[in-house]
Design an enzyme around this catalytic site. Sequence first.
Site, PDB file in Angstrom:
ATOM      1  N   CYS A   1      -2.019   9.599   2.605  1.00 45.67           N
ATOM      2  CA  CYS A   1      -1.588   9.026   1.322  1.00 45.67           C
ATOM      3  C   CYS A   1      -2.531   9.380   0.184  1.00 45.67           C
ATOM      4  O   CYS A   1      -2.113   9.497  -0.953  1.00 45.67           O
ATOM      5  CB  CYS A   1      -1.460   7.512   1.454  1.00 45.67           C
TER       6      CYS A   1
ATOM      7  N   GLU B   1       0.887  -1.175   0.000  1.00 46.31           N
ATOM      8  CA  GLU B   1       0.000   0.000   0.000  1.00 46.31           C
ATOM      9  C   GLU B   1       0.914   1.211   0.000  1.00 46.31           C
ATOM     10  O   GLU B   1       1.457   1.585   1.044  1.00 46.31           O
ATOM     11  CB  GLU B   1      -0.903  -0.006   1.242  1.00 46.31           C
TER      12      GLU B   1
END
Length: 463
Positions: A249, A215
Amino acid sequence: MNDNNNPYSQLFQKQKANQFQVGNTSYKERIKKLKRLKHALEHTYKQEIRDALFADFKKPQLETDLTEIYPVVDEINFVKQELKTWLKRKQVGTPLAMLGSSSYIINEPKGVCLIISPWNYPINLTFGPLVSAIAGGNTVILKPSEMTPNTSKLMAKMVSALFDDNEIALVEGEVETAQALLELPFNHIFFTGSPAVGKIVMKAASKHLTSVTLELGGKSPTIVDETAHLEKAVRKIVYGKCTNAGQTCIAPDYVLLQESLKDEFVQHFRKEVKAFYSQNPEESTSYSRIVNNKHFERLKNSLDDAKDKGASIDAGGALNPSHCYIEPTLVSELTEDTSLMQEEIFGPILPLKTFKTLEEAVNYINSKEKPLALYIFSKSKKNTDYIINNTRAGGTCLNHNLLQYLNHHLPFGGSNNSGIGKSHGYFGFLEFTNQRSLLKQHTLGAVDLLKPPYTNWKQKLVD
Ligand code: NAD
């Protein structure tokens, strides 16, 4: 490093020895474990979590509740509803030529798993994947980030109070700790962090052919076209960019704006920042700080670099190194060689780049790595379809941002440079399980007729 000298070898072996015990637990036993974690997050440790995150980077309490505790609790609630179905042996079709057989898929645990997490949402990004790993029936070693020491310490305390270490353990430490763990032959590694470290993790995993979920991050573009409701769009962008002080993010990294809207966008940005955080965001209790001096300096240098190269600061721009404060800042007229346009920003600085045609905006996005998120603010279906069909991204949210993360029915993750594999809900569960095929033969089937010797009549059967 040979396994015997590895400081975590004993812990790993302990979990390996226990993996079938854990793997053979029923869905009820797994849910019991998840409920324990849920209770700890919602009750026993709730205030300590808020305090630890405030100590680490002045994260506001309500933001901690919404972005750290709530997503994990919600993930647990979702898994509680679905796990029984996910664990059922699933019967699938069998071709006619294989008459006499039946076929099944078993979601079996991967085994001993490693979860390495970043600092920006430490509770969420450590315990979120843990929920999927528990659901899958794995043993787990967790390695959170060293950059949020108060939260990591608290998580270590929580994990040792909630679980036996032959099942779930948390190891605190810096890069060397992660490197030592990566030497071990885990069955799966779930890593959340930067693309640069993602490559290191993938290389280490290749030594044991360990499967990985990566991720990662990158620059998430946000397109605002001339049909968008500009005021609402800017409000949502300010929210997405300033939550956690931009250290998210999937924060909108930069805005691609239809040229004619620039002045209005700047006015709205100033107004919305003031509405959220008052005239002086430095005094607002709703606004986080940059996590540490290293990241503060990185952002300050990026801003200085942009100014030196002729960029215009259209809003904000105030910094205070004494407590790593950076005001929500809007920058335009940036040249491509600035670090703000080259690297993931991960802070409350928003570059604004204008375009004349959508094709221009799409070409710009495609000249960069595939983003983790791509946001579109538009009322035109034709425009949104054009953008979606001509770009690639881990996920997209139309007329908002960040929200795609919260729906557990949607896979969450990137593509290539922004990530490999998915998390959340069923998709997270799949990452932590192996889809084992099971074919059961009941009677003599057509295939059995075709064994050697390959006589003419057998050839005719196939022709
Ligand atoms: P990072 O990659 O620097 O660190 C993440 C973890 O890896 C930490 O636990 C750290 O100790 C460890 N690590 C660092 N260097 C290592 C090395 N050389 N070898 C082995 N392990 C190492 O990331 P970060 O600064 O903590 O987090 C920010 C990055 O994470 C951003 O790029 C952001 O976009 C990304 N991120 C992605 C997601 C997502 O869900 N896709 C979520 C949050 C953050």
